[in-house]
Design a protein around this motif. Structure first.
Motif, PDB file in Angstrom:
ATOM      1  N   GLY A  47     -27.865 -44.807   5.276  1.00 45.54           N
ATOM      2  CA  GLY A  47     -28.087 -46.191   4.858  1.00 45.54           C
ATOM      3  C   GLY A  47     -27.294 -46.548   3.621  1.00 45.54           C
ATOM      4  O   GLY A  47     -26.329 -45.876   3.273  1.00 45.54           O
ATOM      5  N   LYS A  48     -27.723 -47.618   2.954  1.00 49.98           N
ATOM      6  CA  LYS A  48     -27.006 -48.063   1.765  1.00 49.98           C
ATOM      7  C   LYS A  48     -27.967 -48.201   0.592  1.00 49.98           C
ATOM      8  O   LYS A  48     -29.164 -48.406   0.765  1.00 49.98           O
ATOM      9  CB  LYS A  48     -26.260 -49.368   2.009  1.00 49.98           C
ATOM     10  N   VAL A  49     -27.377 -48.089  -0.606  1.00 51.57           N
ATOM     11  CA  VAL A  49     -28.121 -48.237  -1.855  1.00 51.57           C
ATOM     12  C   VAL A  49     -27.307 -49.161  -2.756  1.00 51.57           C
ATOM     13  O   VAL A  49     -26.130 -48.898  -3.015  1.00 51.57           O
ATOM     14  CB  VAL A  49     -28.327 -46.871  -2.551  1.00 51.57           C
ATOM     15  N   LYS A  50     -27.941 -50.231  -3.216  1.00 55.42           N
ATOM     16  CA  LYS A  50     -27.297 -51.171  -4.134  1.00 55.42           C
ATOM     17  C   LYS A  50     -28.049 -51.090  -5.456  1.00 55.42           C
ATOM     18  O   LYS A  50     -29.277 -51.166  -5.473  1.00 55.42           O
ATOM     19  CB  LYS A  50     -27.355 -52.586  -3.574  1.00 55.42           C
ATOM     20  N   ARG A  51     -27.286 -50.917  -6.564  1.00 58.10           N
ATOM     21  CA  ARG A  51     -27.965 -50.793  -7.857  1.00 58.10           C
ATOM     22  C   ARG A  51     -27.089 -51.291  -8.995  1.00 58.10           C
ATOM     23  O   ARG A  51     -25.859 -51.313  -8.895  1.00 58.10           O
ATOM     24  CB  ARG A  51     -28.403 -49.360  -8.104  1.00 58.10           C
ATOM     25  N   ASN A  52     -27.751 -51.683 -10.056  1.00 57.65           N
ATOM     26  CA  ASN A  52     -27.057 -52.068 -11.284  1.00 57.65           C
ATOM     27  C   ASN A  52     -26.565 -50.810 -11.968  1.00 57.65           C
ATOM     28  O   ASN A  52     -27.227 -49.770 -11.924  1.00 57.65           O
ATOM     29  CB  ASN A  52     -27.992 -52.822 -12.225  1.00 57.65           C
ATOM     30  N   ILE A  53     -25.417 -50.915 -12.593  1.00 62.18           N
ATOM     31  CA  ILE A  53     -24.860 -49.799 -13.352  1.00 62.18           C
ATOM     32  C   ILE A  53     -24.419 -50.316 -14.715  1.00 62.18           C
ATOM     33  O   ILE A  53     -24.312 -51.520 -14.934  1.00 62.18           O
ATOM     34  CB  ILE A  53     -23.681 -49.132 -12.603  1.00 62.18           C
ATOM     35  N   SER A  54     -24.130 -49.384 -15.614  1.00 60.21           N
ATOM     36  CA  SER A  54     -23.652 -49.774 -16.939  1.00 60.21           C
ATOM     37  C   SER A  54     -22.165 -50.119 -16.873  1.00 60.21           C
ATOM     38  O   SER A  54     -21.464 -49.762 -15.922  1.00 60.21           O
ATOM     39  CB  SER A  54     -23.877 -48.631 -17.929  1.00 60.21           C
ATOM     40  N   LYS A  55     -21.698 -50.787 -17.897  1.00 60.02           N
ATOM     41  CA  LYS A  55     -20.266 -51.119 -17.961  1.00 60.02           C
ATOM     42  C   LYS A  55     -19.427 -49.850 -18.056  1.00 60.02           C
ATOM     43  O   LYS A  55     -18.334 -49.781 -17.522  1.00 60.02           O
ATOM     44  CB  LYS A  55     -19.994 -52.082 -19.110  1.00 60.02           C
ATOM     45  N   THR A  56     -19.954 -48.827 -18.720  1.00 62.02           N
ATOM     46  CA  THR A  56     -19.258 -47.545 -18.812  1.00 62.02           C
ATOM     47  C   THR A  56     -19.131 -46.912 -17.430  1.00 62.02           C
ATOM     48  O   THR A  56     -18.068 -46.399 -17.067  1.00 62.02           O
ATOM     49  CB  THR A  56     -19.990 -46.587 -19.766  1.00 62.02           C
ATOM     50  N   GLU A  57     -20.201 -46.951 -16.633  1.00 58.25           N
ATOM     51  CA  GLU A  57     -20.142 -46.405 -15.276  1.00 58.25           C
ATOM     52  C   GLU A  57     -19.144 -47.178 -14.418  1.00 58.25           C
ATOM     53  O   GLU A  57     -18.457 -46.598 -13.594  1.00 58.25           O
ATOM     54  CB  GLU A  57     -21.520 -46.442 -14.616  1.00 58.25           C
ATOM     55  N   TYR A  58     -19.060 -48.485 -14.636  1.00 57.39           N
ATOM     56  CA  TYR A  58     -18.096 -49.308 -13.900  1.00 57.39           C
ATOM     57  C   TYR A  58     -16.665 -48.880 -14.243  1.00 57.39           C
ATOM     58  O   TYR A  58     -15.836 -48.710 -13.359  1.00 57.39           O
ATOM     59  CB  TYR A  58     -18.312 -50.786 -14.223  1.00 57.39           C
ATOM     60  N   VAL A  59     -16.408 -48.695 -15.527  1.00 55.11           N
ATOM     61  CA  VAL A  59     -15.069 -48.290 -15.978  1.00 55.11           C
ATOM     62  C   VAL A  59     -14.741 -46.880 -15.480  1.00 55.11           C
ATOM     63  O   VAL A  59     -13.620 -46.603 -15.069  1.00 55.11           O
ATOM     64  CB  VAL A  59     -14.966 -48.379 -17.516  1.00 55.11           C
TER      65      VAL A  59
END
Length: 75
Positions: A47-59
């Motif tokens: 399946g899929k998982v959608k979650r908020n992440i930190s800006k550091t994790e995005y970078v």
């Protein structure tokens, strides 16, 4: 011997990653901004998982991807 590939597609507004074992896609991740906050949507065979992440994790998206692949016993 099984071949493994990590495909990277980074654009100006999002980042997309796909992991293949031979010809089978076993994982994808889509990083984007939603309401000015970074999120990741990961797709696994179950399946899929959608979650908020930190800006550091995005970078540092590749770190998050590799950790997720290991944590989910994909690699």
């Amino acid at each position: 011997m099984q071949k493994k590939y990590l495909i990277v597609n980074t654009g100006s507004a999002s980042k997309k990653y796909a992991f293949y074992k031979d010809d089978e896609k076993v994982y994808t991740a889509h990083f984007e901004m939603e309401n000015n906050e970074p999120i990741v949507t990961e797709y696994f065979s179950q399946g899929k998982v959608k979650r908020n992440i930190s800006k550091t994790e995005y970078v540092k998206a590749v770190d998050l991807i590799l950790n997720s692949l290991v944590a989910n016993s994909i690699i």
